[in-house]
Design a protein around this motif. Structure first.
Motif, PDB file in Angstrom:
ATOM      1  N   ALA A   1      -1.654   4.448  10.219  1.00 20.13           N
ATOM      2  CA  ALA A   1      -0.777   3.279  10.105  1.00 20.13           C
ATOM      3  C   ALA A   1       0.320   3.523   9.078  1.00 20.13           C
ATOM      4  CB  ALA A   1      -1.594   2.049   9.720  1.00 20.13           C
ATOM      5  N   GLY A   2      -0.066   4.102   7.945  1.00 22.28           N
ATOM      6  CA  GLY A   2       0.894   4.337   6.880  1.00 22.28           C
ATOM      7  C   GLY A   2       1.986   5.301   7.298  1.00 22.28           C
ATOM      8  N   LEU A   3       1.567   6.402   7.906  1.00 20.73           N
ATOM      9  CA  LEU A   3       2.547   7.409   8.320  1.00 20.73           C
ATOM     10  C   LEU A   3       3.459   6.863   9.414  1.00 20.73           C
ATOM     11  CD1 LEU A   3       0.385  10.683   8.304  1.00 20.73           C
ATOM     12  CD2 LEU A   3       2.017   9.904   6.577  1.00 20.73           C
TER      13      LEU A   3
ATOM     14  N   PHE B   1       0.857  -1.196   0.000  1.00 17.88           N
ATOM     15  CA  PHE B   1       0.000   0.000   0.000  1.00 17.88           C
ATOM     16  C   PHE B   1       0.889   1.241   0.000  1.00 17.88           C
ATOM     17  CE2 PHE B   1       0.776  -1.706   4.181  1.00 17.88           C
ATOM     18  CZ  PHE B   1       1.279  -0.629   4.868  1.00 17.88           C
ATOM     19  N   HIS B   2       0.266   2.377  -0.253  1.00 18.30           N
ATOM     20  CA  HIS B   2       0.995   3.641  -0.178  1.00 18.30           C
ATOM     21  C   HIS B   2       0.937   4.157   1.262  1.00 18.30           C
ATOM     22  CE1 HIS B   2       1.875   4.663  -4.385  1.00 18.30           C
ATOM     23  NE2 HIS B   2       0.857   3.874  -4.653  1.00 18.30           N
ATOM     24  N   PRO B   3       2.048   4.119   1.992  1.00 13.21           N
ATOM     25  CA  PRO B   3       1.980   4.576   3.386  1.00 13.21           C
ATOM     26  C   PRO B   3       1.561   6.044   3.475  1.00 13.21           C
ATOM     27  CG  PRO B   3       4.268   4.145   2.718  1.00 13.21           C
ATOM     28  CD  PRO B   3       3.378   3.649   1.618  1.00 13.21           C
ATOM     29  N   GLU B   4       1.975   6.818   2.485  1.00  8.90           N
ATOM     30  CA  GLU B   4       1.662   8.262   2.526  1.00  8.90           C
ATOM     31  C   GLU B   4       0.187   8.536   2.297  1.00  8.90           C
ATOM     32  OE1 GLU B   4       3.144   6.664   0.102  1.00  8.90           O
ATOM     33  OE2 GLU B   4       2.723   7.549  -1.853  1.00  8.90           O
ATOM     34  N   LYS B   5      -0.581   7.498   1.897  1.00  5.36           N
ATOM     35  CA  LYS B   5      -2.021   7.665   1.684  1.00  5.36           C
ATOM     36  C   LYS B   5      -2.808   6.800   2.644  1.00  5.36           C
ATOM     37  CE  LYS B   5      -1.788  10.382  -1.929  1.00  5.36           C
ATOM     38  NZ  LYS B   5      -2.475  11.674  -2.057  1.00  5.36           N
ATOM     39  N   SER B   6      -2.131   6.263   3.645  1.00 10.74           N
ATOM     40  CA  SER B   6      -2.774   5.290   4.519  1.00 10.74           C
ATOM     41  C   SER B   6      -2.907   5.768   5.953  1.00 10.74           C
ATOM     42  CB  SER B   6      -2.028   3.953   4.461  1.00 10.74           C
ATOM     43  OG  SER B   6      -2.203   3.354   3.210  1.00 10.74           O
TER      44      SER B   6
ATOM     45  N   ALA C   1      -0.089  17.543  -0.041  1.00  9.54           N
ATOM     46  CA  ALA C   1       0.957  17.850   0.932  1.00  9.54           C
ATOM     47  C   ALA C   1       0.464  17.683   2.364  1.00  9.54           C
ATOM     48  CB  ALA C   1       1.461  19.266   0.707  1.00  9.54           C
ATOM     49  N   GLU C   2      -0.843  17.842   2.565  1.00  9.62           N
ATOM     50  CA  GLU C   2      -1.362  17.871   3.939  1.00  9.62           C
ATOM     51  C   GLU C   2      -2.086  16.618   4.389  1.00  9.62           C
ATOM     52  OE1 GLU C   2      -3.300  21.130   5.606  1.00  9.62           O
ATOM     53  OE2 GLU C   2      -2.290  22.606   4.331  1.00  9.62           O
ATOM     54  N   LEU C   3      -2.683  15.888   3.440  1.00 11.95           N
ATOM     55  CA  LEU C   3      -3.548  14.790   3.845  1.00 11.95           C
ATOM     56  C   LEU C   3      -2.965  13.434   3.489  1.00 11.95           C
ATOM     57  CD1 LEU C   3      -7.175  15.926   3.034  1.00 11.95           C
ATOM     58  CD2 LEU C   3      -5.818  16.285   5.077  1.00 11.95           C
ATOM     59  N   ALA C   4      -3.235  12.459   4.332  1.00  8.62           N
ATOM     60  CA  ALA C   4      -2.756  11.098   4.082  1.00  8.62           C
ATOM     61  C   ALA C   4      -3.908  10.175   3.717  1.00  8.62           C
ATOM     62  CB  ALA C   4      -1.998  10.571   5.298  1.00  8.62           C
ATOM     63  N   ILE C   5      -4.844  10.685   2.886  1.00 10.15           N
ATOM     64  CA  ILE C   5      -5.863   9.798   2.309  1.00 10.15           C
ATOM     65  C   ILE C   5      -5.889  10.061   0.801  1.00 10.15           C
ATOM     66  CG2 ILE C   5      -7.309   9.582   4.376  1.00 10.15           C
ATOM     67  CD1 ILE C   5      -9.268  11.593   3.019  1.00 10.15           C
TER      68      ILE C   5
END
Lengths: 211, 252
Positions: free
Chosen positions: A194-196, A186-191, B71-75
């Motif tokens: 948990a991802g971050l 998965f993309h951690p930066e979009k998760s 840049a700000e959101l992680a979704i």
């Protein structure tokens, strides 16, 4: 300092910004000499396995990455970047990968064991099942949801490399690792959380590994 | 288990959210970045930004919005509107969007879908379909140009074609249900979902939390999109998700 490998196959902006928000230093480069200065590498990637591997071979980055990993430098592959770490893919004909980790990349079968069709790509938030909760990469991560988007998955017999999986008809390797080589499907930066957290754990590991 | 997704949709014109969004405590209710942050906090699983700018400058402003949100959101989030060629996809995807949504441009030239899929992968390609039931034809027809132009495409056939060309997801809006607040179009959603193997986002008609239960349970949608019901605070993303959870629907 994390070196994000820019080989034209990935969305580098979101992951860069995520590292920035987490307070870690990074740079984006396609240049071996520059990347050699990094304490740890990040291999992103979207698109086709074959195209990605072809670019890495042609640019000489494949040999460079192999040399760096051999020397003990940490490497984290994301999404397609994770799949490249394995032996190869059947996507558009057989293509060899880095073979840092045992296993092959396969297309999801369109039907489950009972013959029921299911949706491909595997798209959306699915729950992690930690297989090795003690891994530093999963520090402060519970069995949370992460955002998947992929049509191919890694099939491996070697459970030692599975740090966390997720169920989507098949058991999907979600977080993998062995030695200094790691990956997330998965993309951690979009998760979200948990991802971050996984990204942070990797960045901290890179800092500890400061050589 | 893969969870069902709740997706708020924001219409953006020249970098500003249109259709007054009613949130208290916001410094600037027209700022797409601030609203995106609010929806993220409420538990939105994804966001869709529909760029309705008519001018080149407006579209450029949208790229800035995309960059700020990324840049700000992680979704993950999808950008639709003004995606007419590969260059348009490159602009928003490189700015940090996860998917692009095409509508009229894909109907006019279906190769656009495969060009994007070849370059970025099918997972980035969302085909938005505006469908309307035509009783005399006994079929759903595809409309383009914001619902103004009827095409020759049968909605089910077009969905299959879009998948064949490389769509990774379908954003399905029922023109019959849209704005009615009487619930999603269950027969349409179910019919399209059974015709393709890619995920379906149902859109149009959400009026209450119960409507979401139905669209997932009865029509087997993979995700549900809504705008006004969330913007006007008739319910919230977290309320909808709690209701779904109480009714046994898998959600994050």
């Amino acid at each position: 300092m994390i070196g994000i490998i820019d080989y034209g196959m990935g969305n580098l902006y979101s992951v860069s910004k995520a590292l920035e928000r987490l307070g870690f230093d990074y740079f984006v480069s396609e240049d071996e000499e520059e990347l050699a200065k990094a304490n740890g590498l990040l291999l992103p990637g979207v698109g086709s396995f074959r195209d990605a591997m072809a670019i890495l071979v042609e640019s000489g980055l494949k040999t460079f990455i192999e040399k760096e990993v051999e020397a003990g430098k940490p490497l984290l592959g994301i999404c397609l970047g994770m799949q490249l770490l394995f032996e190869g893919s059947v996507e558009n004909g057989e293509t060899p990968g880095f073979s840092f980790l045992p296993g092959k990349v396969k297309k999801f079968p369109y039907k489950d064991q009972s013959g029921q069709a299911y949706k491909i790509p595997h798209m959306g938030w699915n729950k992690l099942k930690r297989q090795q909760p003690g891994s530093f990469l999963l520090n402060e991560v519970s069995d949370e949801h992460v955002y998947f988007v992929h049509s191919y998955y890694v099939d491996t017999d070697n459970r030692d490399v599975l740090l966390a999986t997720s169920d989507y008809s098949e058991e999907v390797p979600a977080v993998v690792g062995k030695g200094n080589v790691f990956g997330t499907q998965f993309h951690p930066e979009k998760s979200s959380h948990a991802g971050l957290t996984i990204l942070k754990n990797y960045a901290e590991y890179v800092e500890r590994n400061d050589v | 288990m893969l969870t069902k997704r709740i997706i708020p949709c924001l219409d953006v014109k020249d970098g500003r959210v249109v259709k007054g969004v009613q949130f208290v405590g916001l410094r600037d209710a027209g700022d797409p970045v601030e609203l995106a942050r609010v929806y993220d906090k409420e538990g939105a699983d994804e966001l869709v930004f529909l760029d309705i700018s008519a001018s080149h400058e407006g579209r450029e402003t949208m790229v800035d919005v995309v960059r700020q949100v990324a840049a700000e959101l992680a979704i993950p989030f999808t950008v639709g509107g003004g995606i007419n060629k590969l260059e348009d996809m490159k602009r928003v995807l490189r700015a940090g969007a996860d998917k692009v949504s095409m509508n009229t441009a894909a109907v006019l030239r279906p190769e656009l879908i495969s060009e994007g899929a070849d370059y970025f992968g099918t997972q980035c390609m969302v085909v938005a379909i505006d469908a309307k039931w035509e009783p005399e034809l006994n079929a759903w027809r595809v409309y383009t140009h914001g619902g103004r132009t009827q095409t020759e495409w049968d909605a089910i056939e077009w969905a299959k074609k879009a998948q064949e060309m490389g769509a990774g997801e379908i954003l399905l809006t029922s023109m019959n249900a849209d704005g009615s607040k009487k619930g999603f179009d269950l027969p349409l959603t179910k019919a399209i979902g059974e015709a393709v193997t890619i995920p379906i986002i149902a859109s149009g008609g959400a009026g209450s939390g119960e409507d979401f239960i139905e669209v997932f349970r009865v029509a087997q949608a993979d995700a549900a999109l809504a705008a006004s019901i969330f913007h006007y605070k008739e319910t919230s993303v977290s309320q909808v998700k709690n209701l779904l959870k109480d009714n046994g629907v898998a959600i994050r």
